[in-house]
Scaffold this active site. Structure first.
Site, mmCIF file in Angstrom:
data_model
loop_
_atom_site.group_PDB
_atom_site.id
_atom_site.type_symbol
_atom_site.label_atom_id
_atom_site.label_comp_id
_atom_site.label_asym_id
_atom_site.label_seq_id
_atom_site.Cartn_x
_atom_site.Cartn_y
_atom_site.Cartn_z
ATOM 1 N N ARG A 113 0.736 -1.211 0.108
ATOM 2 C CA ARG A 113 0.051 0.029 0.500
ATOM 3 C C ARG A 113 0.827 0.995 0.397
ATOM 4 N NH1 ARG A 113 -3.544 1.247 5.206
ATOM 5 N NH2 ARG A 113 -2.049 2.173 5.686
ATOM 6 N N TYR A 131 -6.059 9.896 -0.072
ATOM 7 C CA TYR A 131 -6.117 7.988 -0.427
ATOM 8 C C TYR A 131 -7.624 8.313 0.517
ATOM 9 C CZ TYR A 131 -3.982 5.326 4.344
ATOM 10 O OH TYR A 131 -3.814 4.659 4.901
ATOM 11 N N PHE A 223 3.528 2.650 6.344
ATOM 12 C CA PHE A 223 3.898 3.992 5.528
ATOM 13 C C PHE A 223 3.403 5.177 5.992
ATOM 14 C CE2 PHE A 223 2.509 7.117 2.408
ATOM 15 C CZ PHE A 223 3.152 6.870 1.528
ATOM 16 N N ASP A 224 2.272 4.937 6.260
ATOM 17 C CA ASP A 224 1.176 5.987 6.834
ATOM 18 C C ASP A 224 1.970 6.450 8.280
ATOM 19 O OD1 ASP A 224 -0.304 3.923 5.293
ATOM 20 O OD2 ASP A 224 -2.379 5.360 6.041
ATOM 21 N N THR A 225 2.137 5.682 9.305
ATOM 22 C CA THR A 225 2.681 5.953 10.891
ATOM 23 C C THR A 225 4.314 6.649 10.264
ATOM 24 O OG1 THR A 225 1.775 3.831 11.559
ATOM 25 C CG2 THR A 225 3.829 5.169 13.436
#
Length: 434
Positions: A113, A131, A223-225
């Protein structure tokens, strides 16, 4: 609205050749500015990352397209980011891009992702990038409140949160416990101020993404964190929107595998921050008045906290020695600890955690006093234990006991200061409601 379609893309290698070498310094961010009222190109690019989603993809994209067409006042684009699907997902994505105006799709050769978002956001020219997960667990009514502060220039990043007051969440106890434990672990280890790192509902200004994406190494679920932690450490403003969220019972996330990968990501990111490998100074300089409130790296904080602690301990011992003859040991301990606590909090606020200005002074001191109750309990308890065991203990024994108790409390106080007293939640995070 123009339909924009591009050929398939393959993500380029994303890890540096020398992981121990400090990354290159990014150029400074421009000042925040609102977008013009009339924008000819898409203002918002909503990326939908997918892998083998032949059943959910079409209803999701059609519902999202209809919602944006009805509610979003600017031109928009929807980008389907297909990362290595092996079912009918690529064909469905291509058909939707041909049928729906303002819809695009890209195909990547590898899963991940984070890889899909990194690629789609890097190629987009829309001023605001967002997103959402293909299952549409998050109510789309929160989409406009999510991106509005980015369009206005009020904030740099916006995230949906399932853990804030005003959120309405429907999910099983297992996923609820895992989510709260994960975010609690982030707060205790990396001292983050945002409340929900993994809600699949986020947006970022493109000028911010251009500086942050080269610093983010993970291409999977972490990735988000990683993006949020780096942004917060760089003093960027993170806006939180409480969301209505309904769990997808058909979720294919492998919880154990993802949890282990996230723990490895936290350890890697913590080491990078402690060693100063992340070049955040340019982003800090661009933060204006926020730059003065940016916490320094962990190693530097430990050194400065220790120096302040030594000074405040000496002050405490001098005050205790001066007050003991007239006030007695317990009262002298409490008064000396109170005075040194106020001085310690003020010094750590300015020197260790880099907080300037009058904002939040009272709140910080009240929290600092609460943190120093740990020291009061330990030192008073140690004195009581000493006098119980050795009723005739002299002044020198009392001082040795107090020094030992203070050393034991120092680590706990530092963790409380870093995770609770000075996490910059109120300075770098704003909240809104859907």
């Amino acid at each position: 609205m123009r339909t924009v379609r591009r050929s398939a893309l393959i993500d380029r290698p994303d890890r540096p050749d020398h992981p121990d070498r400090p990354l290159a310094e990014p150029s400074a961010l421009p000042r925040r500015a609102p977008l013009p009222a009339h924008h000819p190109e898409p203002v918002l690019d909503v990326v939908v990352p997918v892998h083998n989603e032949e059943n959910d993809l079409e209803p999701c994209v059609r519902r999202l397209h209809a919602h944006l067409g009805e509610t979003f006042p600017y031109p928009f684009r929807i980008t389907i980011a297909d990362n290595a699907s092996t079912d009918r997902t690529p064909g469905i994505a291509a058909r939707l891009a041909a049928e729906l105006p303002g819809t695009d799709w890209i195909r990547l050769a590898e899963k991940g992702r984070g890889r899909a978002l990194h690629t789609a956001w890097s190629r987009s020219r829309a001023p605001v990038l967002a997103y959402l997960d293909v299952d549409l667990s998050t109510d789309l009514a929160a989409l406009l409140p999510l991106v509005a502060p980015l369009i206005s220039g009020h904030s740099d990043i916006a995230i949906g949160t399932r853990l804030a007051r005003g959120s309405r969440v429907v999910r099983g106890p297992k996923r609820e416990i895992i989510s709260r434990c994960y975010n609690g672990l982030l707060r205790s280890t990396l001292a983050v101020g945002f409340s929900d790192a993994q809600c699949g509902f986020k947006a970022v200004r493109r000028d911010v993404a251009e500086r942050l994406l080269p610093l983010v190494e993970d291409r999977e679920w972490f990735f988000d964190t990683e993006l949020l932690v780096i942004a917060e450490r760089a003093g960027l403003r993170i806006h939180e929107v409480p969301v209505d969220w309904v769990d997808d019972p058909d979720s294919r996330v492998h919880i154990l595998e993802t949890a282990l990968a996230d723990l490895r990501g936290m350890a890697r990111l913590g080491r990078a921050l402690a060693r100063g490998r992340l070049p955040l100074s340019a982003l800090r300089r661009s933060g204006g008045d926020l730059a003065g409130e940016l916490p320094t790296g962990l190693a530097r904080q430990v050194v400065r906290f220790a120096a302040v602690g030594v000074a405040s301990t000496l002050c405490y011992l001098l005050l205790y020695t001066a007050l003991r003859p007239s006030a007695g040991p317990q009262a002298a301990n409490a008064l000396a600890l109170l005075a040194s606590a106020l001085a310690n909090t003020a010094a750590n606020r300015r020197l260790t955690f880099g907080v300037r200005g009058r904002g939040g002074v009272l709140r910080h001191h009240l929290k600092g006093l609460a943190a120093f109750l740990v020291g009061l309990v330990l030192t008073s308890g140690s004195l009581a234990a000493l006098h119980h065991i050795a009723p005739g203990a002299g002044h020198r024994c009392e001082l040795v006991t107090l020094v030992a108790a203070n050393l034991a409390a120092t680590l706990l106080r530092f963790l409380l200061f870093r995770a609770w007293v000075f996490p910059d939640r109120s300075d770098r995070r704003t909240t809104g409601s859907p």
